[in-house]
Design an enzyme around this catalytic site. Structure first.
Site, short mmCIF file in Angstrom:
data_model
loop_
_atom_site.label_atom_id
_atom_site.label_comp_id
_atom_site.label_asym_id
_atom_site.label_seq_id
_atom_site.Cartn_x
_atom_site.Cartn_y
_atom_site.Cartn_z
N ARG A 78 -21.20 -1.61 -5.05
CA ARG A 78 -21.82 -0.61 -5.59
C ARG A 78 -21.42 0.30 -6.42
O ARG A 78 -22.26 0.89 -7.26
CB ARG A 78 -22.43 0.34 -4.23
CG ARG A 78 -23.55 1.55 -4.67
CD ARG A 78 -24.01 1.96 -3.01
NE ARG A 78 -25.14 2.89 -3.48
CZ ARG A 78 -24.83 4.08 -2.74
NH1 ARG A 78 -23.90 4.47 -2.27
NH2 ARG A 78 -25.69 5.03 -3.16
N HIS A 82 -23.20 1.74 -9.96
CA HIS A 82 -23.30 3.29 -10.29
C HIS A 82 -22.59 3.68 -11.57
O HIS A 82 -22.97 4.53 -12.38
CB HIS A 82 -23.01 4.10 -9.31
CG HIS A 82 -23.99 4.10 -8.12
ND1 HIS A 82 -24.38 5.02 -7.50
CD2 HIS A 82 -24.63 3.07 -7.52
CE1 HIS A 82 -25.33 4.98 -6.64
NE2 HIS A 82 -25.59 3.57 -6.56
N ASN A 110 -24.83 9.90 -5.90
CA ASN A 110 -23.46 9.68 -5.37
C ASN A 110 -22.70 10.49 -4.43
O ASN A 110 -21.78 9.92 -3.62
CB ASN A 110 -22.40 9.55 -6.58
CG ASN A 110 -22.89 8.73 -7.78
OD1 ASN A 110 -23.56 7.69 -7.74
ND2 ASN A 110 -22.47 9.06 -9.03
N HIS A 209 -28.22 -5.42 -2.01
CA HIS A 209 -28.78 -4.92 -0.80
C HIS A 209 -28.86 -5.74 0.52
O HIS A 209 -29.09 -5.46 1.57
CB HIS A 209 -29.80 -4.12 -0.67
CG HIS A 209 -29.87 -2.83 -1.42
ND1 HIS A 209 -30.91 -2.11 -1.87
CD2 HIS A 209 -28.94 -2.19 -2.00
CE1 HIS A 209 -30.39 -1.00 -2.47
NE2 HIS A 209 -29.29 -1.05 -2.69
#
Length: 341
Positions: A78, A82, A110, A209
């Site tokens: 992840r 991001h 975040n 996911h």
């Protein structure tokens, strides 16, 4: 973080890397072949001469922390997402606040959500001992993402490297660009397309996911008030189980739910199977199969064919990893990932 304590296992790790990265787990995992195409100015084996131990060290750390905490693989994957969604893949995400700028760690997508920064610190520390100021933090994030997928049972790919690290961060862009857990299909697609990623990339990358967890606060909106009847294959039993899980007043900030209720620590295509069954955890997950969603047919195809998903995931990860890299004399190679030199 002394390199000497890892020397006894380096030969074993090297042999394992050759299998994982060159054969992508071979027929044993039925993974597709590795990608070896060049991604513009970035290239595979970028550190072959300057720091040949780089990918060995990175993989050893990912394997270690994932064994200690299986959730960490998803957390490290992840970080790369991001980072790349904000001004490109430049490790701006890793910078702490300074007097000159506010970092991205406190942005809404975040804050109290991202984790694994200390793992990146440890990897960088080891790399600085072996080859100082050679391997960028941005490239570490890209390699860590690949290795996190591999140790979770997913496919490998040749990570294109050569990125340099940013000198600043952009909290505003982090708040704006990163898709939220309650996004509808139109919002999701708009945010991906803004970066040059298409519908196929959006659906494929959402498949990340298939591993990891999310706090109740990330999906609590699905459990409040009237149920969204636009959700295809609405699963009331699943939503009821989530309501029970998150019913405690402290649950919203502390309780975690798995993103994939069937194989939560294995990188596979079960995420897409779950969506069809109405068991996507986040509203943004289930939005992929909402009524009139252009993503529905692709979700169904990935649910039926894991190899197809793996191949497309490899391609989309390389594509995302090539978003606006800093090259040449732009940026720098940070000595510590949390701060500029």
């Amino acid at each position: 973080f002394k390199m000497t304590k890892y020397l006894p296992c380096f030969l074993f790790v090297l042999r394992l890397l050759v299998i994982l990265l060159c054969l992508c787990m071979g027929d044993a995992l039925k993974s597709p072949e590795c990608l070896d195409d060049n991604n513009g100015p970035l290239k595979a084996n970028f550190y072959e001469s300057s720091c040949p131990e780089a990918e060995i060290i990175i993989f050893a750390w990912v394997e270690k922390v994932a064994m200690e905490d299986p959730r960490m693989a998803a957390s490290l994957l992840r970080l790369h997402f991001h980072d790349c969604f904000v001004n490109g893949c430049d490790a701006s995400l890793l910078l702490d606040d300074t007097t000159a700028f506010v970092g991205e760690k406190t942005a809404a997508p975040n804050l109290n959500s991202l984790r694994g920064f200390e793992v990146i610190d440890a990897i960088k520390c080891d790399l600085e001992l072996v080859c100082p100021e050679i391997v960028s933090c941005a490239d570490i994030l890209a390699a860590v993402a690949r290795d996190s997928v591999v140790v979770s049972g997913g496919p490998g790919w040749d990570v294109q490297m050569g990125r340099r690290d940013s000198l600043t961060a952009n909290k505003t862009a982090a708040n704006t660009n990163i898709p939220g857990p309650n996004s509808d299909i139109a919002t999701l697609l708009a945010k991906f397309q803004k970066l040059g990623l298409n519908l196929n990339d959006m659906v494929t990358l959402s498949g990340a996911h298939t591993i990891g967890k999310a706090r109740c606060s990330s999906f609590n909106s699905r459990l409040q008030g009237s149920i969204n009847t636009d959700e295809a294959g609405l699963n009331l039993d699943f939503l009821s189980s989530l309501q029970q899980l998150c019913s405690d007043s402290q649950a919203e900030n502390n309780t975690l739910a798995v993103l994939d209720i069937v194989t939560p620590a294995t990188f596979d295509n079960q995420y897409f199977v779950n969506l069809i069954s109405g068991e996507g955890l986040l509203a943004s997950d289930q939005a992929l199969v909402s009524r009139d969603s252009p993503a529905r047919e692709l979700v169904k195809s990935y649910a039926d064919d894991m190899i197809s998903f793996f191949k497309d995931f490899q391609t989309s990860m390389v594509k995302m990893g090539g978003l606006n890299p800093l090259l040449g004399q732009d940026g720098e190679i940070r000595r510590k990932c949390r701060s500029v030199n």
